[in-house]
Each structure stands twice: as C-alpha cells, then as structure tokens.
Scaffold this motif. Structure first.
Motif, short mmCIF file in Angstrom:
data_model
loop_
_atom_site.label_atom_id
_atom_site.label_comp_id
_atom_site.label_asym_id
_atom_site.label_seq_id
_atom_site.Cartn_x
_atom_site.Cartn_y
_atom_site.Cartn_z
N MET A 62 -7.35 -0.35 7.29
CA MET A 62 -8.19 -0.13 5.95
C MET A 62 -9.32 0.46 6.35
O MET A 62 -10.19 0.88 5.38
N VAL A 102 -3.45 -4.34 9.96
CA VAL A 102 -3.39 -3.78 8.55
C VAL A 102 -5.02 -3.70 8.15
O VAL A 102 -5.37 -2.87 7.82
N ALA A 151 2.43 -1.94 3.20
CA ALA A 151 2.11 -1.87 4.30
C ALA A 151 2.32 -3.25 5.20
O ALA A 151 3.11 -3.23 6.12
N TRP A 181 -10.75 3.64 4.85
CA TRP A 181 -10.94 3.72 3.26
C TRP A 181 -12.32 3.40 2.54
O TRP A 181 -12.73 3.63 1.50
N PRO A 239 1.35 0.27 9.21
CA PRO A 239 -0.32 0.35 9.09
C PRO A 239 -0.77 1.75 9.74
O PRO A 239 -1.95 2.23 9.17
N PRO A 272 -5.54 1.75 -2.44
CA PRO A 272 -5.44 0.78 -1.20
C PRO A 272 -4.81 -0.74 -1.46
O PRO A 272 -4.39 -1.08 -0.55
N SER A 309 -8.55 -5.16 -0.97
CA SER A 309 -7.63 -5.18 0.24
C SER A 309 -7.51 -6.15 0.54
O SER A 309 -6.37 -6.43 1.33
N LEU A 345 -1.06 0.08 -1.16
CA LEU A 345 -0.59 0.54 0.08
C LEU A 345 -0.71 -0.78 0.64
O LEU A 345 0.01 -0.91 1.75
N GLY A 346 -1.69 -1.64 0.69
CA GLY A 346 -2.15 -2.65 1.21
C GLY A 346 -0.96 -3.66 1.14
O GLY A 346 -0.44 -4.17 2.24
N LEU A 398 -1.06 3.72 6.71
CA LEU A 398 -1.92 3.28 5.83
C LEU A 398 -3.42 4.08 6.39
O LEU A 398 -4.26 4.52 5.59
#
Length: 778
Positions: A44, A40, A154, A47, A175, A147, A60, A150-151, A178
């Motif tokens: 990220m 994950v 996910a 982003w 992931p 983020p 995050s 979604l973090g 994401l």
C-alpha cells in the motif's frame, strides 16, 4: 440402504461445525495471517503520495483488516469460493460508504442511499477520476474507493492462497498486483519510491522463507536442534540474498541518472483543454469599450499591495496569438489536471497569500488568482459543480473551470506568490524551458540595440528595455470618439508597427508582447500575464485590501524567471498621458558625395577564400549527430543491463553460494572429507530437484529415495571409505567426485532447461546440507 443414508444425514445435520485449522495449525495460521497483513500494508505504500491524508490510512487499514478477517474465517470454516466472494462484496457495501466515501455518510458513520449509489458507481468510474486529478487528493468524493477495494480483495485472496492451497508462496501475487497498481496509478516522481520497494522486498523475502521452512517441515517431521539449525541457515541465506539485492538497488539509485517514469495519469486526456477556449489576450481590447469599461467584474479581499490579479499566464507565441500551452498540448504548460485536495508549494519562493474572491459580472472559464496555488475552496449555490469542473496547471499557475464563473460564485484561494519589489539590474536569468517563439521583428531589435548595450549584464539590459517603453510609449486603446487611433492585435506585424511608429502608441496587448520578446532575446525566460491592475489614481486601489476590479482595469504584463526560480512580475506599460501629434516620416536622402579615395582593389585569391563560408561549419551539430546517437544507445543499453543485473542479483547470489560450497567440499583437507563432500553435493542437487531427503536417514536410504543403481553404489562406496577400517585408497576421492558428476548429469538429462534453472537457484539445499545425518554439511 436408504435407512442407513438417512441416519448418516441425520447425524451429519447434528454434527457441529468444526474449524479446519485447529491446535498447533491455528498458531501457524495466525502467524501467516500477520505476515500477509504486513505484506499487503507494504504494498500500500506507493499509494500514499496519491492521498497524503489520514483518511487514506484509515481506509487502507480497515480494508486490510476486513480482508484478513474474511480470508481467515474462510480458511477456518472451509467456506467455498462463492461464500468468500460474497463476504468481500458484503464488506465493501457495509464499510465502503463511511470509510471510502465519508462525505456521503450520515455523521461520517452510517451509509446513506446516495452514498451507496456513489460507492457502487465508483467501482467503474473512480479509476479514471483518480488519474485525471492533481495529487494529493485526500478524501475527495469517492477517490478512496480504489485502494479500499483492492485492499480487501488482495488481502482476502492472499490469505486464502496462503492458508488453503499447497503453494502458499503464490500468496505474493495479490499484494504484488496492489503494489504495481499503486505505481501505475500514482505520481510521476516519488521521493519515497525506493523505501516502498525495500519494504515490500523485505516482506516478500520473509514470506518466501517462511514458506520454505513450512514446506521442509511438512516433508520431514524432524523437530530436533539440527532441524532448527537448518531453518536458521535458511533465514541467514535469504537475508544475504536480500542484502545483495538492496546493495545493488542502492548503488543503482546513486549511479544511474534519474529519468521520467511513465504512468497512466501522464497519458490520459486532461479534464480541461485550454485550446478549446480563446486566448484571454485575443479579446483584450473589448474590455475598454465605453459601455462596459466601468462594469464591476470581481471583488477581491487579501490582495497584496501593488499586486495584480492574474487571469491566465501565456507562454506560447506563434507570431499571431499568445496562448496558454502549445497547440498540440505537448508542453507541460498546456496540461491541466483536477485539484481535489491541495498542492505542496513549499519549494516555491515567496510568501503565503489568501484571496477571497466574489464574482460580480466576470463571466469566463479562467479562474483569477495570484502566484502558485496551494488550495482552493468554492462557495455559493454552484460550489459542487465548480469543484468538479476545476482544473489547474502548476507550471504557469493558471486555473480554469469548464462551466465558467458566473455572478454570485465565490471562492477562497491559498497561494504562494512573490510580492516583494525587485531591483531589475540585479536579476540573473533562470533556467526554465519555454515553448519556441519566433524571432522579434528587425524594428524591435533595433530598439533593443538603441536602448541597451550588449556588454551590460542581463538585468541591466532588462531594466533599460522597461524604461524605454515607459519613456517613449503612449497608451491608447483605440476606442471612443476622442481616442487616438491604435490598431488592436499582437501579431508580428502589429509589434513591428509599435516599434516604428512615432510616437509609439499601443496598450497592454502590444507592450506586453513586445517586452516579452525583448526579454527573451536578452536571455530571460518570459511569459505574458493577462489580469487586473488598478490605475494609480483609482480611489479603490489595491492598498485597501478589499478591491473591486472593473472591466477597464484589465491589463497585460510580463513575468521573468530569476536565477532562484522565482517568477517576477514586471509591468512594461507606460503611464497614461497625453499623446503628442504623430510625427511625419522623415524622407530618406540618398546622396553620392565625392570621394577622394581610390576604388577598392580586386580581391586577391586569399581574400576570396577568406570570404567564402566554411562548408564544414554550416551545421556545427551535424558532426556530433553520430556521437550523440551512439551515446544514447550506450546509455539505454547500460540502463537495460543495470536493470537486468539488479533483477538477476538474488539468483546470481544463490549460484555463487553453491559454487563456493562445491569448491570447499572438493578441496577439503582430508580424503574422507572430500569423499563425504561428494555425496553431500549429490544429495543437495537431489534436494533442489524436489526429492525429500530426510536428514536422519542413512546414505543408503537417501539413495533409495532418488532410485537407481548408481546412487546405491555411490552410497556404498562412500560408507566403506568413511567407516572402513583401512580408510579410503589413493584416488578414491577423485573417483567419487567423477561418479557424482556423472550422476548429476543423469539427473539433469530428462529435465527441461526451466527445471534445471529452477534447481540451480533453489534455496532448498542452502538451509543446511540436505542429506547430512548431522545437518551440518560436513
């Protein structure tokens, strides 16, 4: 029965909760949790260019850890799906304000009622705000919510799939979502995109390898050194596949030409439309009316000596009005976006300038400044509203605010601007592409021919044009009782009138447009700038550093782009001086002098042919149209094929490895090895189709797993050939391989093409020979 049931319920109620994962499985779950966190975190990475702030790393990181804790706890204590969803929602509400909306948290730690309302609303509203604002955005308002949310989701979902389902490989999907979201919502170009993709690829391959090893160990309980060797071979095979994909991606990066990437932020309507407002040049003349000329408009601190304060940069001319951006907003100069944090202007030539501006009587949507903006911060009672409504175009350096500036507004702007004097004769044109502009009037072209020589360098010709306006031009705004008449406007007819009038009379509105048209004719990318300039005799001149601009200080000038990309400000306006009387138009005398020359002879046929235009050269680009179209099609086809090859490279590597393995087995040195290789080939295909082929089983036992008479006969023949006292007979190896191919065809026959394709690219048999009692493939 009821008594028994009651007793069972009583014992159940007294039974303590026990973890679903315990013992050796707990260690495996911890490893899986760590790998999901890495997966994950790599998703990220795309982003980061949106935020470029430690606040993003903080948000995050907490989101991933919180999601991992929820997923792990749900797996340990067997939470139902509704409990996991409730835990995710609770974590979002408890952690969201201090982490994702820190500006609304009390002491940046405790959530507030206002922050909770903003946090809940951001679930629906922050996505559009994120793609209509200039990046990076930092921790502006609630833009960290996407983020962060979604973090959590996910990570918790991926870990739940990994620890609680029979298909842990599917944990890649959250992931991946994401990652794609970061790409789609991100910037158009990102230098770290390749590195982010490589990081996610490596993490994904590692997860798939771990899933394959775990699945093999679940089916076969063997924990010998041979089993460990098979796991090592699986890891090596996956590493080779990943290396092939990386090499292909790297080659494609250097071989293929870079192109634009379409993302969401490039398609949405911007928060500020310049076409909704009049061009600043259209109302130029009104600023010089006697009743308003001395009104103080702006107080500016930090303005470099001799520099002008830009209101707006105009790059689009339709023959009537010079405006900001095109009428259809197709050009980059007409697209404005919100600026929440800062812009990276490190590649912009010039020096740092900080302006502190106080709005006095100025009342317009355009936000004055200099150069290319890096950061702006508003003050005063309307600071929050101005920040929300501020929009900026980094192509022209023009800024605006929807509600307009008013008396009492203040702001500080950090910019990069070119303020050093430049020798015009040394300039070379830059390469900027501007919107199309009409051709200059013939009278203006005649001025260019009179003031310059076509053989001179572009910078020399530009300097001669500016000197011509300074020498022959006079300034009059046409307002006031004693003013010399001067018609307003900057349409083509007014520019032609400026070029033909004797004396030449106008003001910045006409001189800037005329100079821009001639500079473009010479070859310089040119824009018109409307802003404030101090007169030379102004006691509050720009040398003081604390400048008060009045309405009558409004001016228009031009900017030309030099070869190094810098935009150089040039003032074509003549000095204010007495205007002489208008000269009468000189009558044109038409005379027919006597000529002793004989009349010209009739043209010969050769002359006629020479005078006729070449019909084949009417359109020089027409002959290349088909070639350009074919090249465009070939380029697109090449890009598509390269992309397909890149996607298929891991699968092709697997097929190539299996093909090579089959060839080595069939061409082994001895008949016994070739016969054993035939059985190994059959067992490997069975393993790829999902048959559990125990490594310690005999060939007969493995044949029983597949089932049928054919595998049992083949196993018997192979055992007799390998272990028999007389060894194999001549031709036994060919007969065994023929039988293997027949059994493989029978194994393929009842299956769909998709199942056959999955078996061909399966990594199950590449981690070591699936049917070998030795686990060595020999």
């Amino acid at each position: 029965m009821s008594a028994t049931t009651g007793a069972r319920r009583e014992r159940s109620s007294r039974r303590p909760l026990r973890p679903r994962i315990a013992g050796s499985s707990l260690g495996s779950a911890i490893v899986s949790t760590s790998m999901v966190i890495v997966l994950v975190a790599s998703a990220m990475l795309p982003w980061w260019p949106i935020y470029e702030s430690p606040a993003f790393v903080h948000a995050s990181g907490i989101a991933i850890l919180a999601g991992a804790a929820i997923g792990f706890a749900g797996a340990v204590w067997s939470w139902p799906s509704w409990a996991v969803a409730t835990a995710i929602a609770g974590a979002y509400l408890v952690l969201g304000v201090p982490v994702a909306v820190p500006s609304s948290a009390y002491a940046e730690v405790l959530p507030t009622a206002e922050g909770l309302v903003e946090l809940v609303a951001a679930v629906a509203l922050s996505w559009k705000q994120l793609v209509t604002i200039s990046v990076p955005v930092g921790s502006y308002q609630s833009l960290l919510v996407p983020p962060f949310l979604l973090g959590i989701v996910a990570t918790a979902t991926a870990l739940t799939i990994a620890l609680r389902t029979s298909r842990p490989s599917a944990a890649l999907l959250p992931p991946a979502v994401l990652l794609v979201a970061g790409i789609v919502l991100g910037v158009v170009h990102d230098d770290a995109a390749f590195e982010a993709g490589v990081a996610f690829l490596v993490a994904a391959v590692a997860w798939l390898v771990r899933g394959g090893i775990a699945e093999r160990r679940r089916v076969a309980s063997d924990r010998s050194a041979e089993s460990a060797l098979a796991d090592v071979r699986r890891i090596i095979g996956a590493t080779v596949v990943a290396a092939v994909a990386l090499v292909g991606a790297t080659a494609a990066t250097f071989a293929l030409p870079p192109g634009p990437r379409d993302v969401v932020r490039a398609e949405l309507r911007p928060p500020f439309e310049p076409n909704d407002h009049d061009s600043p040049l259209a109302a130029f003349r009104a600023a010089f009316a006697p009743e308003v000329a001395q009104i103080e408009m702006l107080r500016v601190e930090g303005l470099p000596a001799g520099a002008g304060l830009r209101i707006a940069t105009l790059d689009t001319y339709d023959g009537i009005v010079y405006s900001v951006g095109g009428s259809d907003r197709s050009g980059a100069s007409g697209q404005f976006s919100r600026l929440a944090y800062r812009l990276d202007q490190s590649a912009t030539p010039g020096e740092a300038v900080r302006l502190d501006v106080t709005v006095l009587a100025y009342d317009d949507v355009w936000v004055p400044g200099v150069g290319q903006l890096e950061r702006i911060s508003f003050g005063g009672p309307r600071a929050s509203d101005l920040e929300d409504g501020f929009a900026y175009n980094d192509v022209t350096g023009t800024a605006g605010v929807r509600s307009g500036l008013r008396t009492g507004d203040v702001y500080a702007a950090d910019s990069i601007a070119w303020v050093d004097p430049v020798e015009l004769a040394a300039l070379r044109p830059g390469g900027a592409v501007l919107p199309d502009s009409p051709d200059p009037p013939d009278a203006l072209v005649r001025l260019l021919d009179r003031w310059t020589r076509s053989s001179d360098e572009p910078g020399v010709r530009l300097g001669a044009v500016i000197e011509g306006f300074h020498r022959e031009g006079y300034v009059s705004h046409g307002v006031g009782e004693d003013a010399v008449p001067s018609r307003s406007g900057h349409a083509l007819d007014r520019i032609e009138e400026l070029a033909t009038a004797k004396p030449m009379v106008g003001d910045g509105e006409q001189y800037a447009v005329a100079a821009a048209m001639l500079a473009r004719s010479i070859g310089f990318p040119t824009r018109v700038v409307v802003g404030y300039l101090h007169a030379d005799d102004d006691p509050d001149g720009a040398q003081s550093g604390d400048v008060v601009f009045r309405s009558g200080d409004l001016q228009a000038w031009i900017e030309v782009q030099a070869e190094d990309g810098a935009w150089i400000a040039i003032d074509p306006n003549p000095e204010v001086r007495p205007i002489p009387e208008q000269q009468p138009d000189e009558p044109t005398v038409v005379s027919r002098p006597q000529s002793a020359l004989p009349p010209p002879e009739d043209p010969t046929p050769v002359d006629d042919l020479a005078a006729e235009p070449d019909s084949g050269s009417e359109d020089p680009d027409r002959g290349n149209a088909w070639l350009d179209a074919v090249l465009a099609v070939l380029r697109v086809a090449g890009l598509v094929l390269a992309a397909l090859a890149l996607l298929a490279s891991p699968f092709l590597a697997v097929i190539a490895a299996k093909t090579r393995r089959r060839r080595l087995r069939r061409r082994a040195a001895t008949p016994e090895e070739r016969i054993e290789g035939g059985w190994e080939e059959f067992a490997d295909q069975a393993s790829d189709y999902g048959y559990p082929m125990p490594q310690t089983a005999t060939r007969a036992e493995q044949a029983a797993v597949v089932g049928g008479l054919g595998p049992a006969v083949l196993a018997s023949v192979v055992d007799r050939a390998v272990f028999g006292p007389d060894g194999p007979l001549d031709g036994d190896d060919e007969r065994v391989w023929a039988a293997v191919e027949e059994l493989q065809r029978r194994m393929d026959a009842p299956r769909s093409w998709l199942e056959r394709a999955k078996a061909r690219v399966s990594l199950g048999s590449l981690g070591g020979y699936a049917g070998s009692r030795k686990g060595t493939g020999s």
